[in-house]
Structures are given as structure tokens and as C-alpha cells.
Design a protein around this motif. Sequence first.
Motif, PDB file in Angstrom:
ATOM      1  N   PHE A   5     109.042  76.519  -3.396  1.00 48.74           N
ATOM      2  CA  PHE A   5     109.952  75.479  -3.855  1.00 48.74           C
ATOM      3  C   PHE A   5     111.182  76.073  -4.538  1.00 48.74           C
ATOM      4  CE2 PHE A   5     111.615  72.664  -7.116  1.00 48.74           C
ATOM      5  CZ  PHE A   5     111.998  71.590  -6.330  1.00 48.74           C
ATOM      6  N   GLU A   6     110.994  77.067  -5.384  1.00 51.34           N
ATOM      7  CA  GLU A   6     112.123  77.698  -6.081  1.00 51.34           C
ATOM      8  C   GLU A   6     113.099  78.320  -5.086  1.00 51.34           C
ATOM      9  OE1 GLU A   6     109.794  80.241  -8.540  1.00 51.34           O
ATOM     10  OE2 GLU A   6     109.876  78.882 -10.251  1.00 51.34           O
ATOM     11  N   PHE A   8     113.497  77.391  -1.917  1.00 58.22           N
ATOM     12  CA  PHE A   8     114.100  76.273  -1.200  1.00 58.22           C
ATOM     13  C   PHE A   8     115.191  75.621  -2.050  1.00 58.22           C
ATOM     14  CE2 PHE A   8     113.913  71.715  -0.001  1.00 58.22           C
ATOM     15  CZ  PHE A   8     114.372  71.848   1.292  1.00 58.22           C
ATOM     16  N   LYS A   9     114.902  75.395  -3.322  1.00 64.04           N
ATOM     17  CA  LYS A   9     115.862  74.766  -4.227  1.00 64.04           C
ATOM     18  C   LYS A   9     117.110  75.629  -4.373  1.00 64.04           C
ATOM     19  CE  LYS A   9     116.172  72.746  -8.846  1.00 64.04           C
ATOM     20  NZ  LYS A   9     115.421  72.423 -10.074  1.00 64.04           N
ATOM     21  N   SER A  10     116.919  76.923  -4.512  1.00 60.91           N
ATOM     22  CA  SER A  10     118.042  77.845  -4.655  1.00 60.91           C
ATOM     23  C   SER A  10     118.953  77.791  -3.441  1.00 60.91           C
ATOM     24  CB  SER A  10     117.513  79.263  -4.864  1.00 60.91           C
ATOM     25  OG  SER A  10     118.560  80.194  -4.872  1.00 60.91           O
ATOM     26  N   LYS A  11     118.366  77.805  -2.250  1.00 56.90           N
ATOM     27  CA  LYS A  11     119.170  77.746  -1.023  1.00 56.90           C
ATOM     28  C   LYS A  11     119.833  76.384  -0.846  1.00 56.90           C
ATOM     29  CE  LYS A  11     116.929  81.288   1.705  1.00 56.90           C
ATOM     30  NZ  LYS A  11     117.959  81.983   2.415  1.00 56.90           N
ATOM     31  N   ALA A  12     119.116  75.317  -1.167  1.00 57.16           N
ATOM     32  CA  ALA A  12     119.650  73.964  -0.978  1.00 57.16           C
ATOM     33  C   ALA A  12     120.813  73.670  -1.920  1.00 57.16           C
ATOM     34  CB  ALA A  12     118.541  72.935  -1.191  1.00 57.16           C
ATOM     35  N   LEU A  13     120.786  74.222  -3.114  1.00 54.62           N
ATOM     36  CA  LEU A  13     121.841  73.930  -4.086  1.00 54.62           C
ATOM     37  C   LEU A  13     123.020  74.895  -4.022  1.00 54.62           C
ATOM     38  CD1 LEU A  13     119.676  72.895  -7.168  1.00 54.62           C
ATOM     39  CD2 LEU A  13     120.804  71.431  -5.478  1.00 54.62           C
ATOM     40  N   ASN A  14     122.901  75.938  -3.217  1.00 53.30           N
ATOM     41  CA  ASN A  14     123.987  76.902  -3.070  1.00 53.30           C
ATOM     42  C   ASN A  14     124.844  76.496  -1.863  1.00 53.30           C
ATOM     43  OD1 ASN A  14     125.635  79.077  -2.445  1.00 53.30           O
ATOM     44  ND2 ASN A  14     124.073  80.604  -2.916  1.00 53.30           N
ATOM     45  N   CYS A  56     111.061  67.747  -4.157  1.00 51.25           N
ATOM     46  CA  CYS A  56     112.383  67.947  -3.548  1.00 51.25           C
ATOM     47  C   CYS A  56     113.302  66.772  -3.853  1.00 51.25           C
ATOM     48  CB  CYS A  56     112.261  68.120  -2.037  1.00 51.25           C
ATOM     49  SG  CYS A  56     111.516  69.671  -1.525  1.00 51.25           S
ATOM     50  N   TYR A  57     112.807  65.557  -3.658  1.00 51.20           N
ATOM     51  CA  TYR A  57     113.627  64.369  -3.894  1.00 51.20           C
ATOM     52  C   TYR A  57     114.033  64.215  -5.358  1.00 51.20           C
ATOM     53  CZ  TYR A  57     112.715  62.484   0.810  1.00 51.20           C
ATOM     54  OH  TYR A  57     112.653  62.275   2.154  1.00 51.20           O
ATOM     55  N   THR A  58     113.154  64.563  -6.290  1.00 47.30           N
ATOM     56  CA  THR A  58     113.461  64.359  -7.703  1.00 47.30           C
ATOM     57  C   THR A  58     114.189  65.528  -8.355  1.00 47.30           C
ATOM     58  OG1 THR A  58     111.246  65.119  -8.370  1.00 47.30           O
ATOM     59  CG2 THR A  58     111.557  62.734  -8.060  1.00 47.30           C
TER      60      THR A  58
END
Length: 65
Positions: A5-6, A8-14, A56-58
Amino acid sequence: MATLFEKFKSKALNPKTQIDMGEFSKNTIPLKVTLEQLANCEKELGFQLPELLKQCYTEIGNGNF
């Protein structure tokens, strides 16, 4: 070690690593959903969403990633 998740979050927010969907993408991730919105969605669907999807949604945003 970073969790899936970390990572995924890093890639999604960059912005440099977000997936470009060409003309269909504005290169932005829609707003996060609230826990209340998520609960209402699950109630309407009649089942609970998987925990990873809810996270992911939250914590990242509502789709487009």
C-alpha cells in the motif's frame, strides 16, 4: 520495508509516476472519500469492499489511479 500500500500510495500521489490515460485523464486523482461516504456505498451495494480498496479510497483518492 515499505508495504504494498505504501508503494502504491507513493506512486499514485507523485505526478511523475501517475498513470496517464491520455485524453481521458486530467492527471489528477479525484478527492478522497469519507468514511461516511464509504459506509453509504457499502450499504447501497449490499456488501463490504475489500480493506485495501477502502484504504485506497480513504487515503489516496477515489479512483483514476
